[in-house]
Design an enzyme around this catalytic site. Structure first.
Site: not given
Length: 253
Positions: A48, A73, A87, A152, A178
């Site tokens: 988000h 996230r 990475d 969620e 959610d």
């Protein structure tokens, strides 16, 4: 030289209570302030918040100079996205919208080098391996990657025991907003039915021997700790800034 020790993963496995803050603003300065504030972890939000790998790399570099562990996230659980986040130097990854055991297994596989997984090897080109300076990175990285999957939805809660049992999942993080929306409580996240389901889910996760996570208001935190949550989000940089600026402005009138 092996991959750096993931002390957050170790603390999670030991059942320690770990409090943290969401970083949604994508600001290196705010990240620096948050990293020095005393949290156990800060989560750089690419779901988000902005999924900007260059900006996320800079935030990871900032957090590396503070006592606070970094979590990233990703926006989706696609293998190429997870590979890119790793990475960049993230060792602890949160994957949103995991709805089944199969999806949890796929997320773990994407975070591990063969033969345990399918992560592609970037060799000396990546920050995670010190641009070639960590000679044994590929041989040791799997053990230091921490995978947090988010439950969620009603589908995820129905398959929660399976998700939590997946080898390589270190933490299952319940997303109340959610999940509440999927249960029909989008505009009433205080609904008792939602929190009864969350409490049930926490027990399922902890019974599987995994850390349980959630993000709630500080006022709600003691209830979640009592239920068994050990990976606890206490808010976000954006909300803390907005609420305190509004309070300051009201006080100035």
């Amino acid at each position: 030289m092996p991959a750096p020790k993931n002390t957050l993963k170790q603390a999670m496995a030991e059942g320690r209570l770990l409090r943290g803050l969401w970083l949604a603003l994508g600001s290196e300065t705010v990240t620096d302030i948050a990293g020095r504030a005393g949290f156990d972890w800060c989560l750089i939000d690419g779901e988000h918040g902005p999924w900007d790998p260059t900006g996320i790399r800079r935030q990871l570099m900032v957090l590396a100079g503070t006592p606070t562990a970094a979590v990233v996230r990703v926006p989706v659980g696609e293998a190429w996205v997870l590979k890119q986040a790793l990475d960049l130097g993230a060792q602890t990854i949160m994957v949103p919208m995991i709805n089944s055991t199969a999806e949890a297994k796929a997320a773990v596989a994407a975070c591990r080098y063969p033969p345990q997984g399918i992560r592609g090897n970037g060799g000396a080109t990546m920050r995670a391996g010190g641009y070639g300076g960590i000679a044994d990175y590929s041989a040791s990285a799997n053990d230091e990657v921490c995978v947090i999957v988010q439950a969620e939805s009603r589908a995820a809660m129905a398959d929660l025991a399976g998700i939590a049992s997946v080898e390589g999942v270190d933490c299952v993080f319940i997303g109340p907003a959610d999940l509440g929306a999927d249960m029909g409580f989008r505009d009433n996240l205080a609904a008792p039915e939602l929190w009864e389901e969350i409490t049930r889910g926490i027990k399922v996760i902890t019974d599987a021997g995994k850390a349980a996570g959630i993000i709630v208001s500080p006022a709600m935190a003691p209830r979640m700790e009592a239920a068994g949550i050990t990976f606890l989000g206490l808010g976000s940089d954006s909300n803390v800034l907005a609420e305190n600026l509004s309070a300051l402005a009201r006080g100035a009138r």
